[in-house]
Structure formats: C-alpha cells, structure tokens
Design a protein around this motif. Sequence first.
Motif, PDB file in Angstrom:
ATOM      1  N   GLY A  81       0.813  -1.210   0.000  1.00 20.42           N
ATOM      2  CA  GLY A  81       0.000   0.000   0.000  1.00 20.42           C
ATOM      3  C   GLY A  81       0.846   1.259   0.000  1.00 20.42           C
ATOM      4  N   MET A  82       1.855   1.302   0.850  1.00 21.67           N
ATOM      5  CA  MET A  82       2.727   2.481   0.905  1.00 21.67           C
ATOM      6  C   MET A  82       3.560   2.625  -0.370  1.00 21.67           C
ATOM      7  N   LEU A  83       4.021   1.519  -0.905  1.00 18.33           N
ATOM      8  CA  LEU A  83       4.771   1.587  -2.166  1.00 18.33           C
ATOM      9  C   LEU A  83       3.897   2.119  -3.296  1.00 18.33           C
ATOM     10  N   LEU A  84       2.675   1.635  -3.377  1.00 23.11           N
ATOM     11  CA  LEU A  84       1.766   2.110  -4.419  1.00 23.11           C
ATOM     12  C   LEU A  84       1.415   3.582  -4.219  1.00 23.11           C
ATOM     13  N   ALA A  86       3.372   5.769  -2.884  1.00 28.82           N
ATOM     14  CA  ALA A  86       4.578   6.526  -3.256  1.00 28.82           C
ATOM     15  C   ALA A  86       4.693   6.673  -4.771  1.00 28.82           C
ATOM     16  N   VAL A  87       4.477   5.577  -5.500  1.00 28.15           N
ATOM     17  CA  VAL A  87       4.640   5.652  -6.960  1.00 28.15           C
ATOM     18  C   VAL A  87       3.497   6.396  -7.642  1.00 28.15           C
ATOM     19  N   THR A  88       2.395   6.617  -6.937  1.00 26.80           N
ATOM     20  CA  THR A  88       1.281   7.388  -7.503  1.00 26.80           C
ATOM     21  C   THR A  88       1.201   8.791  -6.898  1.00 26.80           C
ATOM     22  N   ASN A  89       2.292   9.207  -6.274  1.00 22.73           N
ATOM     23  CA  ASN A  89       2.407  10.568  -5.712  1.00 22.73           C
ATOM     24  C   ASN A  89       1.357  10.887  -4.652  1.00 22.73           C
ATOM     25  N   GLN A  90       0.976   9.889  -3.876  1.00 19.55           N
ATOM     26  CA  GLN A  90       0.119  10.131  -2.721  1.00 19.55           C
ATOM     27  C   GLN A  90       1.030  10.276  -1.498  1.00 19.55           C
ATOM     28  N   THR A  91       0.488  10.843  -0.463  1.00 25.37           N
ATOM     29  CA  THR A  91       1.266  11.119   0.740  1.00 25.37           C
ATOM     30  C   THR A  91       1.793   9.840   1.387  1.00 25.37           C
ATOM     31  N   VAL A  92       3.101   9.823   1.644  1.00 25.24           N
ATOM     32  CA  VAL A  92       3.758   8.753   2.390  1.00 25.24           C
ATOM     33  C   VAL A  92       4.771   9.438   3.312  1.00 25.24           C
ATOM     34  N   VAL A  93       4.331   9.719   4.514  1.00 23.15           N
ATOM     35  CA  VAL A  93       5.202  10.342   5.516  1.00 23.15           C
ATOM     36  C   VAL A  93       5.195   9.454   6.758  1.00 23.15           C
TER      37      VAL A  93
END
Length: 129
Positions: A81-84, A86-93
């Motif tokens: 989920g976090m990888l996807l 990240a690659v779709t420019n959604q927030t991952v902090v």
Amino acid sequence: MPDYKKRWIIAAAADLVLILAFAAIGRDAHARGDILGGVFLTAWPFLAGAAVGWLASRAWKDALALWPSGVSVWIGAVLVGMLLRAVTNQTVVLPFIIVATLALGLFLLGYRALTAFAARLSRNRLSRH
C-alpha cells in the motif's frame, strides 16, 4: 457451501470493509471531501496490498488464522500500500506510515484474534460438557 469457503469469503469481505473503514476514518479526520471517490482513492493501494498478502500466504486455506494469513494480509496492505501510494504521488510520511501500520494491524489482526478467542472459548465449553 463447505465451511472453509464460507470462512474465506467472510474474511475477504471483512478485510475489504475494514480497509475501506480505515480510509473513511482517515479522510473524515482530515476533513477531506468527495466521500465515496475519496475513500476509494485512499483505500485502493491498501486493498491491492492486502490482495498481495492473500495471494502470498494463500490465505484462503485458513483465512481467519492470525498466522500466516492475518499477518501476511496486514503486512501486504501496509508495505505494498505504501509503495503504491509513493509511486502514484500520494502522501507517504512517517506519521502516516505509523498510523496506517497500527490501525490496519488492529483492524486486520483484531477480528481474527477475536474469532480465534471465541472459537477457543466455544471448544472449552463443549469439552466441559
């Protein structure tokens, strides 16, 4: 329908609903609009990750088990989920990763633990009679 088929369908539906609930709660907490589309936009990477966890552990064989099914679904949901995201420019902090890991762990492992506990209680009651 055999009992094991009922269990995996129930577990898959529970995982789906709980991941959608996680996304809805998060969107509500941040006062984001577009409820239905927004929830799906938030949830889809975690749903895809959970599906990877299902496939990797062949969770349908014992879908309500904490190990390996529940842990695999949880880890898949978070990691993939976090990888996807990240690659779709959604927030991952980091704070989101921590909250998602804890919340999805509580949701995806919690009902499985409660189910196992209830089954154990039931077996103990039956063995006493």
